[in-house]
Scaffold this motif. Structure first.
Motif, PDB file in Angstrom:
ATOM      1  N   ASN A 269      34.320   0.472  57.541  1.00 36.12           N
ATOM      2  CA  ASN A 269      35.062   1.702  57.785  1.00 36.12           C
ATOM      3  C   ASN A 269      34.269   2.893  57.225  1.00 36.12           C
ATOM      4  O   ASN A 269      33.200   2.738  56.650  1.00 36.12           O
ATOM      5  N   TYR A 270      34.807   4.078  57.364  1.00 40.12           N
ATOM      6  CA  TYR A 270      34.133   5.289  56.900  1.00 40.12           C
ATOM      7  C   TYR A 270      34.337   5.484  55.400  1.00 40.12           C
ATOM      8  O   TYR A 270      35.394   5.147  54.853  1.00 40.12           O
ATOM      9  N   LYS A 300      44.052   7.911  56.297  1.00 40.53           N
ATOM     10  CA  LYS A 300      43.452   7.222  57.448  1.00 40.53           C
ATOM     11  C   LYS A 300      42.837   5.872  57.050  1.00 40.53           C
ATOM     12  O   LYS A 300      42.322   5.139  57.896  1.00 40.53           O
ATOM     13  N   TYR A 302      40.250   5.593  54.849  1.00 40.54           N
ATOM     14  CA  TYR A 302      38.835   5.757  54.517  1.00 40.54           C
ATOM     15  C   TYR A 302      38.665   5.835  53.001  1.00 40.54           C
ATOM     16  O   TYR A 302      39.530   6.357  52.289  1.00 40.54           O
ATOM     17  N   LYS A 350      28.977   4.922  56.954  1.00 31.73           N
ATOM     18  CA  LYS A 350      29.626   3.803  57.616  1.00 31.73           C
ATOM     19  C   LYS A 350      28.694   2.611  57.508  1.00 31.73           C
ATOM     20  O   LYS A 350      27.581   2.626  58.033  1.00 31.73           O
ATOM     21  N   LYS A 372      40.238  13.147  65.801  1.00 31.94           N
ATOM     22  CA  LYS A 372      38.896  12.829  66.279  1.00 31.94           C
ATOM     23  C   LYS A 372      38.318  11.663  65.484  1.00 31.94           C
ATOM     24  O   LYS A 372      38.612  11.492  64.297  1.00 31.94           O
ATOM     25  N   ASP A 373      37.486  10.890  66.136  1.00 28.64           N
ATOM     26  CA  ASP A 373      36.720   9.882  65.422  1.00 28.64           C
ATOM     27  C   ASP A 373      35.609  10.596  64.642  1.00 28.64           C
ATOM     28  O   ASP A 373      34.874  11.419  65.215  1.00 28.64           O
ATOM     29  N   PRO A 374      35.470  10.325  63.332  1.00 31.36           N
ATOM     30  CA  PRO A 374      34.459  11.033  62.537  1.00 31.36           C
ATOM     31  C   PRO A 374      33.046  10.942  63.108  1.00 31.36           C
ATOM     32  O   PRO A 374      32.289  11.921  63.061  1.00 31.36           O
ATOM     33  N   ALA A 376      32.112  10.581  66.304  1.00 29.85           N
ATOM     34  CA  ALA A 376      31.999  11.441  67.483  1.00 29.85           C
ATOM     35  C   ALA A 376      31.952  12.912  67.073  1.00 29.85           C
ATOM     36  O   ALA A 376      31.172  13.701  67.636  1.00 29.85           O
ATOM     37  N   TYR A 377      32.758  13.268  66.099  1.00 27.11           N
ATOM     38  CA  TYR A 377      32.753  14.658  65.609  1.00 27.11           C
ATOM     39  C   TYR A 377      31.382  15.037  65.047  1.00 27.11           C
ATOM     40  O   TYR A 377      30.849  16.110  65.353  1.00 27.11           O
TER      41      TYR A 377
END
Length: 415
Positions: A269-270, A300, A302, A350, A372-374, A376-377
């Motif tokens: 995960n992040y 979330k 994270y 990640k 948003k997915d981190p 992709a952002y």
């Protein structure tokens, strides 16, 4: 001889441009190196001026290099290059002999040279600079005085913008092992066939009869002669430095859970990491935004940790003034300074890979990340930054070409 002089001028210019540019894109890195030098020579009182010298040195090197390479303002550039080599060649000899720091920092983090390599490099540049200086009046530029002045001021604006942007945000090019896209676990690996450190063992034995202490090695020490000799002490001398992983001494020590390095680096995960090598020097205005981001990340699922080299007492003092919504872990100060040139800075990981990093002025808000997915952002933001760099560069090039066109047109109209 004319060909050789021009060749030396161009090569010397390229070296100065490269050296000035890689320092200019990382002014805080150069500041740390100046502080390291000042402390090594007992000049700690100058530490407050290290950032000024960082900007000044990189700017001067870049401008001298541009002038030499383009053959503009050549007399001043030749003087500048010659004075540089007159000062730094003897200085690098002292550094090579005394070895107070392991890396001169001549080319920032782009190229690492030993102190002896730096000295011999400067010996070559010394003779090149001397020939250019000796023949400085014989170089003829293809540009007139006004055009040379435009090129010089354009270069000043360029390197000034590069230095200022890299200082206020992050280096526009990152040569460090913690660059975006790098994997920290991979950077810590040592190949099986990597050369190891080579040492010589020195054994000191004391003569029981005379009290003399004599130095022996592993081949000739008097281990059988216990009547006359007794062991006194031993020491190791490093003969040859072995392979060192790009990332070393990186450990995340949590105040309650201990070493969590592998947990963080292997997490699918992040993970957000707030980096502050000294919390007494961080910009406090960023803490509220970091707290909001920590609440969002933890909701979330994270991980969100702080990394610092400050003591537990200093962390408690900060907590009493600015309540924190995340834990600060302990990490080596040099590693933290290398990770990000901002205090505080923020990294997103990640599974040990650095997805993105932000200086304290650019930390994303909860609104930026919401929905948003981190990953992709971050990819979108990195593309936007690249586009801005291209746009700025094209804009400066357009202004320079427009100025030259105007000067040429004015010159033709005046004839």
């Amino acid at each position: 001889m004319k060909f050789i002089a021009n060749l030396f001028r161009i090569l010397l210019g390229l070296v100065f441009i490269g050296s000035g540019f890689v320092k200019g894109i990382d002014p805080l890195g150069s500041e740390y190196k100046f502080i390291e030098y000042f402390n090594a020579f007992g000049l700690g009182g100058l530490n407050a001026s290290a950032l000024f010298f960082s900007f000044l040195l990189s700017g001067l090197e870049f401008l001298i290099g541009i002038c030499l390479f383009l053959n503009i303002k050549i007399k001043g550039a030749a003087w500048g290059a010659w004075l540089f080599m007159l000062i730094f060649t003897p200085l690098t000899l002292i550094l090579a002999i005394r070895n107070p720091v392991s890396d001169c920092g001549c080319f920032g983090d782009a190229f690492t040279l030993s102190n002896w390599q730096t000295f011999w490099k400067n010996v070559i540049l010394f003779f090149m600079a001397y020939l250019v200086f000796y023949r400085r009046k014989q170089f003829k530029s293809i540009y007139n005085f006004l055009e040379q002045t435009v090129l010089l001021f354009g270069s000043i604006i360029f390197i000034g913008c590069v230095e200022s942007y890299s200082y206020r945000h992050l280096p526009i090019i990152d040569f460090r092992p913690y660059a975006i896209g790098s994997n920290i676990s991979t950077g810590m690996e040592i190949p099986a066939d990597a050369p190891q450190d080579k040492y010589r063992i020195l054994l000191n034995y004391k003569n029981k009869n005379t009290g003399e202490i004599r130095e022996f090695n592993e081949q000739n020490y008097p281990w059988q002669d216990t009547v006359n000799w007794e062991f006194h002490s031993s020491e190791q001398q490093l003969l040859q430095k072995g392979y060192q992983a790009p990332i070393h001494d990186f450990v995340i020590e949590h105040p309650q859970w201990g070493d969590i390095t592998e947990e963080v680096l292997q997490d699918d995960n992040y993970t957000f990491l707030v980096v502050s090598y000294r919390i007494d020097k961080l910009v406090p205005e960023a803490l509220e935004q970091l707290n909001q981001l920590a609440d969002y990340a933890q909701a979330k699922g994270y991980r969100f940790y702080g990394l610092t080299a400050s003591s537990a007492e200093e962390i408690r003092q900060l907590q009493s003034i600015h309540p924190l919504h995340f834990d600060f872990c302990t990490t080596d100060e040099i590693q933290l300074k290398t990770m990000i040139r901002s205090n505080p800075g923020l990294l997103l990981l990640k599974k040990g890979t650095i997805i993105d990093k932000w200086g304290h002025r650019d930390i994303p808000s909860v609104e930026d990340l919401a929905g948003k997915d981190p990953l992709a952002y971050c990819l979108t933001e990195q593309q936007n930054i690249t586009n801005r760099y291209i746009l700025y560069s094209l804009g400066l090039l357009f202004l320079l070409l427009l100025t030259f066109y105007t000067l040429k047109k004015y010159k033709r109209g005046g004839k």
